[in-house]
Design a protein around this motif. Structure first.
Motif, PDB file in Angstrom:
ATOM      1  N   GLU A 612       0.826  -1.199   0.000  1.00  0.00           N
ATOM      2  CA  GLU A 612       0.000   0.000   0.000  1.00  0.00           C
ATOM      3  C   GLU A 612       0.868   1.260   0.000  1.00  0.00           C
ATOM      4  O   GLU A 612       0.530   2.262  -0.649  1.00  0.00           O
ATOM      5  CB  GLU A 612      -0.923  -0.001   1.218  1.00  0.00           C
ATOM      6  N   THR A 613       1.960   1.221   0.730  1.00  0.00           N
ATOM      7  CA  THR A 613       2.882   2.361   0.762  1.00  0.00           C
ATOM      8  C   THR A 613       3.452   2.631  -0.621  1.00  0.00           C
ATOM      9  O   THR A 613       3.513   3.781  -1.076  1.00  0.00           O
ATOM     10  CB  THR A 613       4.022   2.096   1.762  1.00  0.00           C
ATOM     11  N   VAL A 614       3.871   1.583  -1.319  1.00  0.00           N
ATOM     12  CA  VAL A 614       4.429   1.744  -2.663  1.00  0.00           C
ATOM     13  C   VAL A 614       3.388   2.347  -3.604  1.00  0.00           C
ATOM     14  O   VAL A 614       3.679   3.280  -4.370  1.00  0.00           O
ATOM     15  CB  VAL A 614       4.942   0.393  -3.195  1.00  0.00           C
ATOM     16  N   ILE A 615       2.177   1.849  -3.552  1.00  0.00           N
ATOM     17  CA  ILE A 615       1.110   2.365  -4.420  1.00  0.00           C
ATOM     18  C   ILE A 615       0.814   3.834  -4.085  1.00  0.00           C
ATOM     19  O   ILE A 615       0.655   4.676  -4.973  1.00  0.00           O
ATOM     20  CB  ILE A 615      -0.155   1.503  -4.276  1.00  0.00           C
ATOM     21  N   GLY A 616       0.749   4.133  -2.785  1.00  0.00           N
ATOM     22  CA  GLY A 616       0.520   5.522  -2.371  1.00  0.00           C
ATOM     23  C   GLY A 616       1.654   6.438  -2.807  1.00  0.00           C
ATOM     24  O   GLY A 616       1.418   7.566  -3.250  1.00  0.00           O
ATOM     25  N   CYS A 617       2.887   5.952  -2.702  1.00  0.00           N
ATOM     26  CA  CYS A 617       4.038   6.747  -3.133  1.00  0.00           C
ATOM     27  C   CYS A 617       3.914   7.121  -4.605  1.00  0.00           C
ATOM     28  O   CYS A 617       4.119   8.282  -4.989  1.00  0.00           O
ATOM     29  CB  CYS A 617       5.337   5.975  -2.911  1.00  0.00           C
ATOM     30  N   ALA A 618       3.602   6.151  -5.438  1.00  0.00           N
ATOM     31  CA  ALA A 618       3.499   6.411  -6.870  1.00  0.00           C
ATOM     32  C   ALA A 618       2.467   7.492  -7.152  1.00  0.00           C
ATOM     33  O   ALA A 618       2.683   8.406  -7.973  1.00  0.00           O
ATOM     34  CB  ALA A 618       3.145   5.124  -7.604  1.00  0.00           C
ATOM     35  N   ARG A 619       1.324   7.409  -6.462  1.00  0.00           N
ATOM     36  CA  ARG A 619       0.253   8.387  -6.680  1.00  0.00           C
ATOM     37  C   ARG A 619       0.700   9.789  -6.273  1.00  0.00           C
ATOM     38  O   ARG A 619       0.490  10.769  -6.996  1.00  0.00           O
ATOM     39  CB  ARG A 619      -0.985   7.963  -5.892  1.00  0.00           C
ATOM     40  N   GLU A 627       7.849  11.162 -12.589  1.00  0.00           N
ATOM     41  CA  GLU A 627       7.430   9.793 -12.841  1.00  0.00           C
ATOM     42  C   GLU A 627       8.113   8.881 -11.828  1.00  0.00           C
ATOM     43  O   GLU A 627       9.342   8.858 -11.715  1.00  0.00           O
ATOM     44  CB  GLU A 627       7.799   9.368 -14.265  1.00  0.00           C
ATOM     45  N   PRO A 628       7.341   8.097 -11.051  1.00  0.00           N
ATOM     46  CA  PRO A 628       7.927   7.320  -9.952  1.00  0.00           C
ATOM     47  C   PRO A 628       8.791   6.159 -10.420  1.00  0.00           C
ATOM     48  O   PRO A 628       8.440   5.437 -11.358  1.00  0.00           O
ATOM     49  CB  PRO A 628       6.701   6.815  -9.185  1.00  0.00           C
ATOM     50  N   LYS A 629       9.927   6.010  -9.744  1.00  0.00           N
ATOM     51  CA  LYS A 629      10.797   4.841  -9.887  1.00  0.00           C
ATOM     52  C   LYS A 629      11.153   4.411  -8.461  1.00  0.00           C
ATOM     53  O   LYS A 629      12.012   5.020  -7.828  1.00  0.00           O
ATOM     54  CB  LYS A 629      12.041   5.172 -10.702  1.00  0.00           C
ATOM     55  N   ILE A 630      10.456   3.381  -7.981  1.00  0.00           N
ATOM     56  CA  ILE A 630      10.443   3.073  -6.552  1.00  0.00           C
ATOM     57  C   ILE A 630      11.271   1.828  -6.263  1.00  0.00           C
ATOM     58  O   ILE A 630      11.107   0.786  -6.916  1.00  0.00           O
ATOM     59  CB  ILE A 630       9.000   2.872  -6.060  1.00  0.00           C
ATOM     60  N   ALA A 631      12.148   1.958  -5.273  1.00  0.00           N
ATOM     61  CA  ALA A 631      12.964   0.824  -4.835  1.00  0.00           C
ATOM     62  C   ALA A 631      12.496   0.366  -3.463  1.00  0.00           C
ATOM     63  O   ALA A 631      12.321   1.179  -2.548  1.00  0.00           O
ATOM     64  CB  ALA A 631      14.437   1.216  -4.779  1.00  0.00           C
ATOM     65  N   LEU A 632      12.272  -0.947  -3.313  1.00  0.00           N
ATOM     66  CA  LEU A 632      11.939  -1.541  -2.022  1.00  0.00           C
ATOM     67  C   LEU A 632      13.250  -1.923  -1.350  1.00  0.00           C
ATOM     68  O   LEU A 632      13.952  -2.832  -1.799  1.00  0.00           O
ATOM     69  CB  LEU A 632      11.048  -2.772  -2.210  1.00  0.00           C
ATOM     70  N   CYS A 633      13.594  -1.208  -0.292  1.00  0.00           N
ATOM     71  CA  CYS A 633      14.932  -1.317   0.298  1.00  0.00           C
ATOM     72  C   CYS A 633      14.910  -2.166   1.565  1.00  0.00           C
ATOM     73  O   CYS A 633      14.003  -2.064   2.397  1.00  0.00           O
ATOM     74  CB  CYS A 633      15.477   0.069   0.628  1.00  0.00           C
ATOM     75  N   SER A 634      15.944  -3.006   1.707  1.00  0.00           N
ATOM     76  CA  SER A 634      16.079  -3.838   2.905  1.00  0.00           C
ATOM     77  C   SER A 634      17.534  -4.249   3.060  1.00  0.00           C
ATOM     78  O   SER A 634      18.392  -3.905   2.240  1.00  0.00           O
ATOM     79  CB  SER A 634      15.180  -5.075   2.801  1.00  0.00           C
ATOM     80  N   LEU A 656       2.408  -6.721  -5.166  1.00  0.00           N
ATOM     81  CA  LEU A 656       2.404  -5.698  -6.207  1.00  0.00           C
ATOM     82  C   LEU A 656       2.342  -6.337  -7.592  1.00  0.00           C
ATOM     83  O   LEU A 656       1.640  -5.856  -8.486  1.00  0.00           O
ATOM     84  CB  LEU A 656       3.654  -4.812  -6.085  1.00  0.00           C
ATOM     85  N   ASP A 657       3.075  -7.441  -7.763  1.00  0.00           N
ATOM     86  CA  ASP A 657       3.106  -8.111  -9.067  1.00  0.00           C
ATOM     87  C   ASP A 657       1.794  -8.827  -9.395  1.00  0.00           C
ATOM     88  O   ASP A 657       1.578  -9.231 -10.536  1.00  0.00           O
ATOM     89  CB  ASP A 657       4.255  -9.127  -9.114  1.00  0.00           C
ATOM     90  N   SER A 658       0.923  -8.998  -8.400  1.00  0.00           N
ATOM     91  CA  SER A 658      -0.323  -9.727  -8.635  1.00  0.00           C
ATOM     92  C   SER A 658      -1.304  -8.944  -9.497  1.00  0.00           C
ATOM     93  O   SER A 658      -2.292  -9.491  -9.978  1.00  0.00           O
ATOM     94  CB  SER A 658      -0.985 -10.083  -7.295  1.00  0.00           C
ATOM     95  N   GLU A 659      -1.040  -7.646  -9.672  1.00  0.00           N
ATOM     96  CA  GLU A 659      -1.869  -6.817 -10.535  1.00  0.00           C
ATOM     97  C   GLU A 659      -0.971  -5.967 -11.431  1.00  0.00           C
ATOM     98  O   GLU A 659       0.196  -5.722 -11.109  1.00  0.00           O
ATOM     99  CB  GLU A 659      -2.781  -5.901  -9.703  1.00  0.00           C
ATOM    100  N   THR A 660      -1.532  -5.496 -12.527  1.00  0.00           N
ATOM    101  CA  THR A 660      -0.777  -4.631 -13.429  1.00  0.00           C
ATOM    102  C   THR A 660      -0.646  -3.243 -12.809  1.00  0.00           C
ATOM    103  O   THR A 660      -1.629  -2.660 -12.350  1.00  0.00           O
ATOM    104  CB  THR A 660      -1.489  -4.520 -14.788  1.00  0.00           C
ATOM    105  N   ARG A 661       0.573  -2.727 -12.791  1.00  0.00           N
ATOM    106  CA  ARG A 661       0.829  -1.403 -12.230  1.00  0.00           C
ATOM    107  C   ARG A 661       1.297  -0.467 -13.341  1.00  0.00           C
ATOM    108  O   ARG A 661       1.957  -0.902 -14.293  1.00  0.00           O
ATOM    109  CB  ARG A 661       1.905  -1.476 -11.137  1.00  0.00           C
TER     110      ARG A 661
END
Length: 758
Positions: A612-619, A627-634, A656-661
Motif C-alpha cells: 500500500e505504501t508503494v502504491i501511495g508513493c506512486a500516486r 514519474e515514480p521509480k520506486i525501490a523496495l529497500c532492505s 504488487l506483481d499480482s496486478e498490473t501497475r
C-alpha cells in the motif's frame, strides 16, 4: 585595530580563515572528468570546437564557457575597509570575502584579483586587458580620486559592466534607505536640505545618487576635514568642487542648522548632539563611518527622540550594507548580457530594495534575525541581507531596466519566468513544488492549522493569502494571535484574511464536542471527556472541523509527537473509512528530488502495508510532475539474505506483481544499488529499474527515519512533508523542525483537490 575587537573575535576570525584549509575559496569542475572520453571533450581535441564557435561569434562565450557568470573583484589595496592603504597582498582576505558573498547571495562565480599597481591609468590598462575572461568587473577598495579615474577609463574602453561598489553600491543602498526614511518622515527629496561629511568615493557617489532621486543641488552642503567645500578653496578635487557652496570657510556646525538629512561617510565623533539639536524636525541621520559612526544612535535619541537613524554596523538597526545591492545588480546585468550598469539599472535597484522593505518581511529573514523587529518603520528601513526575496525582486528589476534602456545583448523574453527561476535558485523547493501550486490554484480550499498561534504558522498563513486561493483557519486564542501578528510585522487581519477558532470560547464548541462524543462514545469517551478534549486539544478540534465539512484539510504537528497527533486524526477522520498508509517525505537534494517512506507510521510494516505504501508513493510522487521509480529497500538484496526485512519485502513485491501497475518498482535491494545503476546492473542485470530510483521504501520506520534525517543534516536536503498518505488529503502531520516555507508547501499539497492525484 585588533585591540578594538570584541573578546575572542580576533582569534575566531583567524581560525576561520586558516582552517580546515587556508582561505575562503576553491575551484571545482562543473563537468565530469573521469575517463578518456571526458578528457577528449574537455581538452584536446574536443575543446577546439568550442573555441572555433567563439571565434566565429564572440557571443558564444556565454554558451560554452563560464564567462557569462564570472565576475572579477579587482583591487590595488589602496583603501581597504577602515584599514587604509595596506597594499594588494593584505587586501586579499577582503577580496576573497567579496567573492564569497557573490557566490552565497547570487550564485555568481568570482575571482579575486589583487594588483600591485598604484598608478590609476596603468591599473585601468590591466583591468581592461582582462575583458576576455570576465562577464563583469567589480572594482573594490581603490582610494579616491584614483577610483574615479580607473572606473571612467574602464567604462569607456570595455564592453562589459564595470562597477565600483564602494561608490555605486553604497550609493544605491543609501538611496533605498533615504527613500524609505523620507517615506516614514513624510518628507520629499526635492524639499530636503542635505549636509554630508566626507568627500571620498562613497560620499560623492551618494550625493550624485541623491540628485538623481530628486534632491536639489542648491540644497546640498558638503564638508570634509577642512570644513565646507566652497568656491575657490583650493585644496579640493573636481568631484568635491561640483558641490561647492558659497565663497567662505564654514564648519559643519555652521551649516547643519535646518538640515533634514545628515549623510556621514567620514569618521567617529564628527557629528555632535548639539549639531543634531539644530537639525530640522524628525531628522534623518545616516552615520555610516565604520567601525565607529559619526555619532552613536543613543546620543542622537537623547537630543532628537523622533530621529530616523542608520549606521554601517550590524549591531544597530538599519545597517547600510552593500551586500543588499552588488550581488543582485550583477546577477541581473549578467543574465541579460548588459554592456554596462547604467543609471536606469541603479535606480531600479533602489526601487526594488526600498519596496521590499515596505513589504512584509520574509519568514527566512525572520529566522536569520531572531529577536529583531522586522516591521517597516523607523528601525526597519531596508531589508536584511539574508532576505531571500532580494534575488528575484532586485535582479529582476535590474534586468528589466537593462532591457528597457537598451544595454542588454541577451534580452529575456519572459520576465515572469525569469523571476520564477531566480526564486527557484533561492528557494530550493520552488521548482519541484510548482506543479503542486498550479494544481492547488484550481480550487479554493479551507486549510485549518491546529497550532494557529505559532509564528511559523502565521507566516505561512500570510503567504497563503498572498500567493494562493486557499483560506487559512487558525485555531488559537485571538488575543495571542493578534499580538504575534503585530510582533512579526505581518499584514494579515483575523476575520478578514484568516478565520479563527478560539478553543476557549467558540460558539461552535457544543457542536464540536457533541460530534467528537458521537464518534467516540463506544470507545470510552464520556461527554465530560469530550468537552475537555474540545477545550484543550487543537488537533482534535481541527479534525472535527474537517469531519464536519467546515475545513477541507488539517495541518498539525509543529510541536508534539507524530503518533500522538495521528491518534486523534484516526479517531475522527478514520471513522469515514480512511486509514493512514504511510508518511512520505520529499528530500530536495543538490541532484534532484528523492522520496522516502515510511518514516513515521508503521514501525515494522506487513507486506500488505508495504505494498500500500508503494502504491501511495506512486500516486503522490506524480503530484510533483515526477514519474515514480520506486525501490523496495532492505538488508537483503534480490534474495541473497533470508532476513525478516527481506522476507517482508519479497512478499510485498509479490502482492504488487499480482496486478498490473502503471509505474516502475523493484526490490528487494540495498540503498546503494537503488541509487547506482551501474552497481545494480552488476548485481542484478535484469532489473526493471532504469537509472537511479527516485523513491526509497523501507522495511521499518527506523531505517526510513534515519535515512531522512541523515540526508537533511549531512546532505543539506530540504524536506517537503511528511505527506500523510491514505487520508484522502484531509490531514497532514508535519514535524517540529518545519519552517514557515515548509508549512506553505504542505498547505499547497493540502490545497490540491483529490481529483488531481487519484
Amino acid at each position: 585595530m585588533s585591540d578594538d575587537k570584541p573578546d575572542g573575535l580576533r582569534e575566531a576570525a583567524l581560525h576561520y580563515h586558516e582552517y580546515p584549509r587556508p582561505g575562503k575559496l576553491e575551484i571545482r569542475a562543473t563537468k565530469p572528468l573521469a575517463n578518456g572520453r571526458d578528457l577528449a571533450r574537455a581538452y584536446s581535441p574536443g575543446v577546439a570546437e568550442a573555441s572555433l564557435e567563439i571565434k566565429d561569434d564572440p557571443g558564444n562565450a556565454a554558451r560554452y564557457t563560464a564567462r557569462g557568470n564570472l565576475v572579477a573583484v579587482v583591487s590595488n589595496g589602496s583603501a581597504v575597509l577602515g584599514l587604509g592603504n595596506i597594499g594588494a597582498l593584505a587586501s586579499k582576505p577582503v577580496m576573497e570575502g567579496k567573492a564569497v558573498l557573490f557566490k552565497k547571495f547570487a550564485e555568481i562565480d568570482c575571482f579575486d584579483i589583487e594588483v600591485n599597481e598604484p598608478d590609476p591609468e596603468k591599473l585601468a590598462d590591466i583591468v581592461c586587458a582582462l575583458e576576455p575572461t570576465f562577464g563583469a568587473i567589480n572594482l573594490e577598495d581603490i582610494k579616491a580620486p584614483d577610483c574615479f579615474i580607473v572606473e571612467q577609463i574602464c567604462r569607456e574602453r570595455m564592453g562589459i559592466p564595470v562597477f565600483h561598489d564602494d561608490q555605486h553600491g553604497t550609493a544605491i543602498v543609501v538611496g533605498a534607505a533615504a527613500t524609505n526614511a523620507l517615506h516614514v518622515a513624510g518628507k520629499a527629496f526635492e524639499d530636503i536640505k542635505v549636509v554630508s561629511t566626507g568627500g571620498g568615493a562613497a560620499g560623492i557617489a551618494c550625493l550624485n545618487m541623491l540628485l538623481k532621486l530628486g534632491v536639489r543641488r542648491e540644497n546640498v552642503w558638503l564638508c570634509d576635514i577642512d570644513g565646507l567645500v566652497h568656491e575657490g578653496r583650493g585644496n579640493s578635487t573636481p568631484q568635491k568642487d561640483a558641490y561647492a557652496q558659497g565663497d567662505r570657510a564654514m564648519g559643519l556646525g555652521d551649516v547643519i542648522a535646518g538640515a533634514d538629512l545628515f549623510l556621514g561617510l567620514s569618521g567617529p565623533g564628527v557629528l555632535t548632539p548639539e549639531m543634531v539639536g539644530k537639525m530640522a524636525e524628525r531628522p534623518i541621520i545616516f552615520a555610516l563611518a565604520n567601525p565607529t559612526p559619526e555619532i552613536l544612535p543613543e546620543a542622537v535619541r537623547a537630543v532628537a527622540p523622533d530621529a530616523i537613524i542608520a549606521t554601517g554596523r550590524s549591531d544597530f538597526p538599519n545597517q547600510v550594507n552593500n551586500v543588499l545591492c552588488f550581488p543582485f545588480i550583477f546577477r541581473g546585468a549578467l543574465d541579460v548580457g548588459a554592456t554596462e550598469i547604467n543609471d536606469a539599472m541603479q535606480l531600479a535597484c533602489i526601487d526594488g530594495i526600498a519596496a521590499l522593505a515596505r513589504a512584509t518581511t520574509s519568514a527566512e529573514a525572520a529566522a536569520a534575525y531572531k529577536g529583531e523587529q522586522l516591521t517597516f518603520g523607523v528601525d526597519y528601513l531596508i531589508p536584511k541581507p539574508f532576505d531571500p526575496r532580494l534575488m528575484a525582486v532586485v535582479a529582476g528589476a535590474v534586468a528589466e531596466a537593462a532591457m528597457a534602456s537598451g544595454v542588454a545583448t541577451r534580452p529575456i523574453a519572459d520576465l515572469g519566468a525569469y523571476r520564477a527561476k531566480l526564486n527557484e535558485s533561492v528557494f530550493k523547493s520552488a521548482l519541484v513544488m510548482r506543479p503542486v501550486f498550479e494544481a492547488a490554484a484550481t480550487a479554493e480550499r479551507k486549510i485549518v492549522f491546529a497550532e494557529g498561534e505559532d509564528e511559523r504558522v502565521l507566516r505561512a498563513a500570510q503567504a497563503m493569502v498572498q500567493e494562493t486561493t486557499d483560506v487559512p483557519i487558525l485555531i488559537g486564542r485571538p488575543e495571542v494571535i493578534a499580538a504575534r501578528i503585530e510582533r512579526a510585522g505581518l499584514v494579515i487581519e483575523p476575520g478578514r484574511d484568516v478565520e479563527l477558532v478560539n478553543p476557549e470560547n467558540d460558539p461552535r464548541y457544543r457542536d464540536y464536542w457533541e460530534t467528537y462524543h458521537r464518534l467516540m462514545a463506544r470507545k470510552g469517551v464520556s461527554p465530560d471527556l469530550a468537552r475537555a478534549i474540545m477545550r484543550t486539544n487543537t488537533t482534535a478540534i481541527g479534525a472535527v472541523m474537517v469531519q464536519r465539512g467546515e475545513a477541507d484539510s488539517l495541518i498539525c504537528g509543529t510541536f508534539g509527537q507524530y503518533l500522538w497527533h495521528l491518534n486523534y486524526i484516526c479517531q475522527v477522520l478514520g471513522a469515514d473509512d480512511f486509514h493512514p498508509v504511510a508518511a512520505l517525505s520529499l528530500l530536495i537534494l543538490e541532484d534532484g528530488p528523492l522520496f522516502i517512506a515510511d518514516s513515521q507510521i508503521h514501525p515494522t510494516p506487513t507486506p500488505q502495508q508495504i505494498a500500500e505504501t508503494v502504491i501511495g508513493c506512486a500516486r503522490h510522487i506524480r503530484r510533483f510532475g515526477v514519474e515514480p521509480k520506486i525501490a523496495l529497500c532492505s538488508g537483503s538484496q534480490f534474495g541473497n539474505l533470508d532476513s525478516d526485512s527481506g522476507q517482508r519485502m519479497r512478499a510485498a513485491l509479490a502482492l504488487l506483481d499480482s496486478e498490473t501497475r502503471d509505474f516502475v518498482y523493484e526490490g528487494e535491494m540495498h540503498v546503494d544499488s537503488a541509487l547506482d545503476p551501474e552497481l545494480r546492473a552488476r548485481v542484478f542485470p535484469n532489473c526493471r529499474l532504469e537509472g537511479a530510483a527516485n523513491a526509497l521504501v523501507f522495511a521499518s520506520t527506523d531505517a526510513a527515519g534515519a535515512t531522512r534525517n541523515i540526508l537533511k543534516m549531512k546532505a543539506n536536503g530540504l524536506e517537503v512533508g511528511p505527506i500523510l498518505m491514505g487520508m484522502g488529503n484531509r490531514a497532514h502531520i508535519v514535524t517540529p523542525s518545519i519552517t514557515a516555507r515548509g508549512l506553505l508547501n504542505i498547505s499547497a499539497l493540502a490545497g490540491t483537490p483529490v481529483s488531481h492525484y487519484g
